[in-house]
Motif scaffolding. Structure first.
Motif, PDB file in Angstrom:
ATOM      1  N   TYR A   1       7.520  -1.869   4.245  1.00  0.00           N
ATOM      2  CA  TYR A   1       6.824  -2.610   5.154  1.00  0.00           C
ATOM      3  C   TYR A   1       5.239  -2.043   4.948  1.00  0.00           C
ATOM      4  O   TYR A   1       4.337  -2.744   5.110  1.00  0.00           O
ATOM      5  CB  TYR A   1       7.157  -2.339   6.410  1.00  0.00           C
ATOM      6  CG  TYR A   1       8.150  -3.272   6.857  1.00  0.00           C
ATOM      7  CD1 TYR A   1       8.012  -4.638   7.105  1.00  0.00           C
ATOM      8  CD2 TYR A   1       9.639  -3.029   6.477  1.00  0.00           C
ATOM      9  CE1 TYR A   1       9.061  -5.737   7.435  1.00  0.00           C
ATOM     10  CE2 TYR A   1      10.575  -3.968   7.048  1.00  0.00           C
ATOM     11  CZ  TYR A   1      10.375  -5.346   7.189  1.00  0.00           C
ATOM     12  OH  TYR A   1      11.151  -6.194   7.587  1.00  0.00           O
ATOM     13  N   GLY A   2       5.146  -0.870   4.629  1.00  0.00           N
ATOM     14  CA  GLY A   2       3.573  -0.439   4.256  1.00  0.00           C
ATOM     15  C   GLY A   2       3.095  -0.967   3.143  1.00  0.00           C
ATOM     16  O   GLY A   2       2.089  -1.428   3.301  1.00  0.00           O
ATOM     17  N   GLY A   3       3.638  -1.319   2.232  1.00  0.00           N
ATOM     18  CA  GLY A   3       3.185  -2.211   1.033  1.00  0.00           C
ATOM     19  C   GLY A   3       2.831  -3.620   1.552  1.00  0.00           C
ATOM     20  O   GLY A   3       1.751  -4.264   1.239  1.00  0.00           O
ATOM     21  N   GLN A   4       3.590  -4.226   2.323  1.00  0.00           N
ATOM     22  CA  GLN A   4       3.390  -5.538   2.814  1.00  0.00           C
ATOM     23  C   GLN A   4       2.141  -5.598   3.680  1.00  0.00           C
ATOM     24  O   GLN A   4       1.563  -6.431   3.759  1.00  0.00           O
ATOM     25  CB  GLN A   4       4.615  -6.286   3.799  1.00  0.00           C
ATOM     26  CG  GLN A   4       5.870  -6.268   2.979  1.00  0.00           C
ATOM     27  CD  GLN A   4       6.904  -7.047   3.448  1.00  0.00           C
ATOM     28  OE1 GLN A   4       6.771  -7.632   4.863  1.00  0.00           O
ATOM     29  NE2 GLN A   4       8.161  -6.674   3.120  1.00  0.00           N
ATOM     30  N   ILE A   5       2.016  -4.508   4.713  1.00  0.00           N
ATOM     31  CA  ILE A   5       0.739  -4.316   5.342  1.00  0.00           C
ATOM     32  C   ILE A   5      -0.472  -4.145   4.533  1.00  0.00           C
ATOM     33  O   ILE A   5      -1.269  -5.041   5.059  1.00  0.00           O
ATOM     34  CB  ILE A   5       1.075  -3.175   6.638  1.00  0.00           C
ATOM     35  CG1 ILE A   5       2.033  -3.629   7.570  1.00  0.00           C
ATOM     36  CG2 ILE A   5      -0.103  -2.945   7.126  1.00  0.00           C
ATOM     37  CD1 ILE A   5       2.289  -2.756   8.578  1.00  0.00           C
ATOM     38  N   LEU A   6      -0.610  -3.580   3.706  1.00  0.00           N
ATOM     39  CA  LEU A   6      -1.501  -3.026   2.794  1.00  0.00           C
ATOM     40  C   LEU A   6      -2.245  -4.396   1.977  1.00  0.00           C
ATOM     41  O   LEU A   6      -3.193  -4.758   1.897  1.00  0.00           O
ATOM     42  CB  LEU A   6      -1.195  -2.030   1.871  1.00  0.00           C
ATOM     43  CG  LEU A   6      -1.260  -0.601   2.064  1.00  0.00           C
ATOM     44  CD1 LEU A   6      -0.939   0.247   1.038  1.00  0.00           C
ATOM     45  CD2 LEU A   6      -2.656  -0.160   2.827  1.00  0.00           C
TER      46      LEU A   6
ATOM     47  N   GLN B   1      -5.339  -4.959   0.418  1.00  0.00           N
ATOM     48  CA  GLN B   1      -5.557  -3.617  -0.377  1.00  0.00           C
ATOM     49  C   GLN B   1      -3.997  -3.563  -1.370  1.00  0.00           C
ATOM     50  O   GLN B   1      -3.231  -4.301  -1.223  1.00  0.00           O
ATOM     51  CB  GLN B   1      -5.444  -2.321   0.409  1.00  0.00           C
ATOM     52  CG  GLN B   1      -6.669  -2.358   1.335  1.00  0.00           C
ATOM     53  CD  GLN B   1      -6.311  -1.336   2.412  1.00  0.00           C
ATOM     54  OE1 GLN B   1      -5.180  -1.096   3.003  1.00  0.00           O
ATOM     55  NE2 GLN B   1      -7.401  -0.360   2.734  1.00  0.00           N
ATOM     56  N   GLU B   2      -4.487  -2.887  -2.329  1.00  0.00           N
ATOM     57  CA  GLU B   2      -3.222  -2.855  -3.551  1.00  0.00           C
ATOM     58  C   GLU B   2      -2.412  -1.874  -2.950  1.00  0.00           C
ATOM     59  O   GLU B   2      -2.642  -0.605  -2.782  1.00  0.00           O
ATOM     60  CB  GLU B   2      -3.924  -2.395  -4.944  1.00  0.00           C
ATOM     61  CG  GLU B   2      -2.710  -2.482  -5.931  1.00  0.00           C
ATOM     62  CD  GLU B   2      -2.605  -3.849  -6.221  1.00  0.00           C
ATOM     63  OE1 GLU B   2      -1.626  -3.693  -6.787  1.00  0.00           O
ATOM     64  OE2 GLU B   2      -3.213  -4.633  -6.292  1.00  0.00           O
ATOM     65  N   PRO B   3      -0.869  -2.351  -2.782  1.00  0.00           N
ATOM     66  CA  PRO B   3      -0.066  -1.118  -2.502  1.00  0.00           C
ATOM     67  C   PRO B   3       0.152  -0.043  -3.574  1.00  0.00           C
ATOM     68  O   PRO B   3      -0.129  -0.542  -4.783  1.00  0.00           O
ATOM     69  CB  PRO B   3       1.089  -2.139  -2.258  1.00  0.00           C
ATOM     70  CG  PRO B   3       0.993  -3.190  -2.530  1.00  0.00           C
ATOM     71  CD  PRO B   3      -0.385  -3.549  -3.182  1.00  0.00           C
ATOM     72  N   PRO B   4       0.487   1.027  -3.077  1.00  0.00           N
ATOM     73  CA  PRO B   4       0.752   1.924  -4.059  1.00  0.00           C
ATOM     74  C   PRO B   4       1.994   1.908  -5.015  1.00  0.00           C
ATOM     75  O   PRO B   4       2.691   0.921  -4.344  1.00  0.00           O
ATOM     76  CB  PRO B   4       0.702   3.587  -3.297  1.00  0.00           C
ATOM     77  CG  PRO B   4       1.314   2.843  -2.100  1.00  0.00           C
ATOM     78  CD  PRO B   4       0.656   1.605  -1.817  1.00  0.00           C
ATOM     79  N   PRO B   5       2.017   2.276  -6.079  1.00  0.00           N
ATOM     80  CA  PRO B   5       3.513   1.971  -7.043  1.00  0.00           C
ATOM     81  C   PRO B   5       4.425   2.838  -6.137  1.00  0.00           C
ATOM     82  O   PRO B   5       4.536   3.877  -5.419  1.00  0.00           O
ATOM     83  CB  PRO B   5       3.118   2.720  -8.107  1.00  0.00           C
ATOM     84  CG  PRO B   5       2.007   3.962  -7.990  1.00  0.00           C
ATOM     85  CD  PRO B   5       1.234   3.303  -6.889  1.00  0.00           C
TER      86      PRO B   5
END
Length: 190
Positions: free
Chosen positions: A171-176, A181-185
């Motif tokens: 979910y952190g990647g989806q919010i980014l 913003q680019e989600p971290p790997p």
């Protein structure tokens, strides 16, 4: 058409403010029974107990953040919508030219704010994340109710922790992504 008295305008303003405050209060204070606090099993290590305490606090933070975003989205939508609706009214009553200009500016600024902040999408993702995290916590506690061998409890705790962290990353990647913003790997779990 008679002009409203000062007392009538104040009464109307007070009623509108009371309704808005009530709606915002209901939105920002969830029922505590919806997010139950669990006592960790006594056989866990101190670090595992600390992680469970942190996880419960993290879920509460996710819920608060999602609610703030939902409230901010509604406030911007309400303000910009009312301002846009008031422009034709201001023109119809031949208000000074600056009145519809200000109302139009407020409406446009509210729409721009909504587009830049993208609060609604982030709020929905935050609520979904909180529900999944809470479910993960409930499953761990329901499976570890009663005495378990230490090795089994440790295995279940690790499975809980891995599922909790995976959900946070997802979910952190989806919010980014919603923020542009680019989600971290994605990191591999040990």
């Amino acid at each position: 058409m008679p002009r409203p008295t000062r007392a009538g305008r104040l009464l109307t303003l007070a009623a509108v403010l009371a309704v808005v405050r009530t709606l915002l209060t209901e939105e920002s204070r969830p029922d505590p029974r919806a997010f139950r606090r669990y006592e960790p099993p006594g056989e866990l290590s101190r670090a595992e107990r600390d992680y469970l305490d942190w996880a419960q606090g993290h879920i509460a933070w996710v819920v608060r953040t999602a609610r703030v975003r939902a409230i901010r989205h509604r406030c911007l939508a309400f303000t910009s919508g009312l301002s846009a609706l008031a422009v034709p009214l201001a023109l119809a009553v031949a208000a000074p030219a600056w009145v519809p200009a200000v109302l139009g500016f407020v409406a446009a600024a509210g729409q721009l704010g909504q587009q830049l902040l993208r609060d609604w999408e982030q709020s929905l993702l935050g609520h979904q994340e909180a529900v999944r995290l809470q479910k993960t916590l409930r499953v761990f506690h329901s499976e570890s109710d009663g005495p378990l061998p230490a090795a089994e409890l440790t295995r279940r705790f690790r499975a809980f922790r891995d599922a909790f962290e995976a959900t946070k990353e997802e979910y952190g990647g989806q919010i980014l992504t919603v923020r542009g913003q680019e989600p971290p790997p994605v990191t591999a779990t040990p």
